[in-house]
Write a protein that holds these residues in place. Sequence first.
Motif, PDB file in Angstrom:
ATOM      1  N   ASN A   1      22.749  48.785  36.485  1.00 40.27           N
ATOM      2  CA  ASN A   1      23.377  47.775  35.626  1.00 40.27           C
ATOM      3  C   ASN A   1      23.281  48.236  34.177  1.00 40.27           C
ATOM      4  O   ASN A   1      22.508  49.130  33.829  1.00 40.27           O
ATOM      5  N   ASN A   2      24.071  47.610  33.346  1.00 38.34           N
ATOM      6  CA  ASN A   2      24.080  47.911  31.920  1.00 38.34           C
ATOM      7  C   ASN A   2      23.736  46.649  31.139  1.00 38.34           C
ATOM      8  O   ASN A   2      24.279  46.384  30.069  1.00 38.34           O
ATOM      9  N   ASP A   3      22.802  45.875  31.744  1.00 38.18           N
ATOM     10  CA  ASP A   3      22.420  44.580  31.193  1.00 38.18           C
ATOM     11  C   ASP A   3      20.924  44.436  30.966  1.00 38.18           C
ATOM     12  O   ASP A   3      20.506  43.620  30.144  1.00 38.18           O
ATOM     13  N   THR A   4      20.130  45.165  31.719  1.00 31.17           N
ATOM     14  CA  THR A   4      18.683  45.001  31.647  1.00 31.17           C
ATOM     15  C   THR A   4      18.012  46.345  31.416  1.00 31.17           C
ATOM     16  O   THR A   4      18.580  47.404  31.698  1.00 31.17           O
ATOM     17  N   ILE A   5      16.771  46.274  30.923  1.00 33.34           N
ATOM     18  CA  ILE A   5      15.922  47.453  30.806  1.00 33.34           C
ATOM     19  C   ILE A   5      14.967  47.438  31.993  1.00 33.34           C
ATOM     20  O   ILE A   5      14.406  46.400  32.339  1.00 33.34           O
ATOM     21  N   TYR A   6      14.781  48.586  32.603  1.00 43.81           N
ATOM     22  CA  TYR A   6      14.099  48.696  33.892  1.00 43.81           C
ATOM     23  C   TYR A   6      12.658  49.196  33.783  1.00 43.81           C
ATOM     24  O   TYR A   6      12.319  49.980  32.904  1.00 43.81           O
ATOM     25  N   GLY A   7      11.878  48.764  34.763  1.00 48.05           N
ATOM     26  CA  GLY A   7      10.627  49.410  35.124  1.00 48.05           C
ATOM     27  C   GLY A   7      10.630  49.579  36.637  1.00 48.05           C
ATOM     28  O   GLY A   7      11.253  48.790  37.351  1.00 48.05           O
ATOM     29  N   ALA A   8       9.950  50.598  37.157  1.00 51.51           N
ATOM     30  CA  ALA A   8       9.937  50.827  38.598  1.00 51.51           C
ATOM     31  C   ALA A   8       8.585  51.355  39.043  1.00 51.51           C
ATOM     32  O   ALA A   8       8.008  52.235  38.396  1.00 51.51           O
ATOM     33  N   CYS A   9       8.101  50.822  40.147  1.00 47.49           N
ATOM     34  CA  CYS A   9       6.856  51.271  40.768  1.00 47.49           C
ATOM     35  C   CYS A   9       7.111  51.545  42.237  1.00 47.49           C
ATOM     36  O   CYS A   9       7.564  50.654  42.963  1.00 47.49           O
ATOM     37  N   PHE A  10       6.827  52.760  42.674  1.00 47.44           N
ATOM     38  CA  PHE A  10       6.848  53.103  44.095  1.00 47.44           C
ATOM     39  C   PHE A  10       5.394  53.149  44.556  1.00 47.44           C
ATOM     40  O   PHE A  10       4.600  53.938  44.031  1.00 47.44           O
TER      41      PHE A  10
END
Length: 509
Positions: A114-123
Motif C-alpha cells: 500500500n501507499n498509505d501506511t508505514i510498515y513494520g514486520a516481524c517474522f
Amino acid sequence: MTGTDTLARPATARADGELPYPVRQFTPAHADLKNGAGVPASLASEHYVEALARVVYVWGHPLVNTVGRTSTWELMEGHGPGMAMGLFPGCPKNWMGYVDDYLPAQQRKVVTPNNDTIYGACFADLGEEPVVIQTPQDVPEGHYWTIQIVDAFTTVTHQLGSASRTPAGKFLWVGPEWHGETPQGFVEVLRSPTNIGVAMARSFASRTPEGKARARAVLNQMGALPLSADKPGRHQFDCEASARNKVYPEGLNAAILAADPDLLRNRPVHGETFWDDLERALDANPLVGPDDAPMAAQARTLIDLRKADQRWKALLDRAALTADAELYEGARYDQVGVDAGNGWQRQENGGAWKTDWYGRALAAVIYIYVNDYHEAIYFIRGTDAKGELLQGRYRYTMRFEKDQLPPVDRTTGGFWSLTMYDRDYFMTPSSPNARHNIGTVNLDADELKFGEDGSLTLVLSRDEPEDAEGKANWLPAPDDQFALLLRTYVPTEPLLNGSYKLPEVKRSG
C-alpha cells in the motif's frame, strides 16, 4: 485459539524402517496380475495421488511462501532490525524491522504494497521462544494503526489496532506448545496455531511532513521482540534508525539494484522445489490448527511416498509443476474473487480463510498478508465496464455520486485508497504527479475537485488530462496493462454486507 485446537504430530516410519501404512497402501497388493488385471488398481492409485498432490500444492503454497520469507533471518542476523536489501522491513528472528516511509515505488520484490501506511514486520519462530508485542500508548484521536498477526498459512489469528480499540500494553505471542498463564504486566496471551508467524505493523501516513512524523511517532511505540530481551516498562522503537540500517547480501548493493530492480523478482514458491520446501516448512511447524491438520497429514504422506520410489517422485514432481504454473497464471486481478458490483471483485473471507485453501493460495500470490476482512476489505479489478483489460493508453473514469464515497469509520482512523499497479502488481517506478494512489489522504489535503453536483470523478490514464478538474483527480497509469486495488480500512456495515457498490470504471477515450 487454545492448546486443544492443534492436533498431534502424525506417525512417521516405524522403528524397523518400514514405511507408514498410508504410504504402503498406494501400491496394490497384486499389481502384476496377468492379462493386465492389476492395471486398473494401479491407475486408480496414480490418479488419486496426482489429484491429491495438486490439492496439497494449493494448500501448502502459503505455508512454503511464508517460511521462505524467513530467509531474512540469516541476512539480518548480527545487523539488528533494518531494511533488507534496502527496500523492505527486515529483522533477525523474533524482532520487528521497520521502514520510515512508504515502500519505494521502484522496488520489484514485494507485490501490491500500500501507499498509505508505514510498515513494520516481524517474522517469528514461536517454537524457539515467545515474542512480546507492544501496542502504542500515545495515539492522536482518529489515527489509524494496526498490528496484524497471521499464522504460517497467512490466516489472521489476531488483529490489534485502532479499529478494535486495542489497549496500550504488552501482549505475549506464543506457539502451540506453550503452556502457562498470562504473565504479570501483560494484557493478554496471543496464541498461534503454528510455530512460524508474522506480525505486520501499519501506521497511517499522509503525504505531508507532519503526517509522516505523526505516523512514525505511533509506529515507534509498536514493536516485537523476544521474551528473553524484554524488560519492565515500555519499549521505545526507532523506525528511522531501522530504515537507515540497510543490509544487502554479498554481491548486491543499492547501486546495482537501482540499475536493475528486477534482480529481486524471484517467486517465493517454485514447483521444481516444492516438495522439499514443503517438508522443511512442515518440520518447522509440526503442529498446525484444526483447519489445516487433515491436509498436513496428507502432505506428509505424499512426502514419504515421494521418497519411497522414483516413479512416485516423478509423478508428484510433475503434479507440483502443473499446479504451480496454473496457480500463478490464474491468480490475476481479472479473475480472482467474486462479483462485488459494477465490475469489481473481492474475496469475501479475506484473512479469515478457515478451509478455503484455494482462496488463501490466490491471495498469497497477488496480495499476501491481507488483513482480516473486518479490518480491511480489498476490491480488485483488471477490466473496464465492458470486460476489456485495462490499458494505460486509454482514459478511464470513476464517478462517485454525491455522498457516495466508500463508507469507512473515520473515528477509528478508517480510510479508503485506490492504488494503481502494473500488470505484475507493482507500482509504477515514477509518477508525473507523484501519485501512486488516490483517496482519503488527498481529500484531507483538499487536493481533489468535486463537480457542481457534489460528485467526484477520478481519471485513470497514462496521459495527463487537459482540464483542471481532470488534472486534480488524475491517477497516472503505466503505458501497458494495469490493475486496480481499492482498499477500505475499517469498513462500515454497508461495505461488510455488500450493499454499498463502488462505481464502474468506464473507458472514455
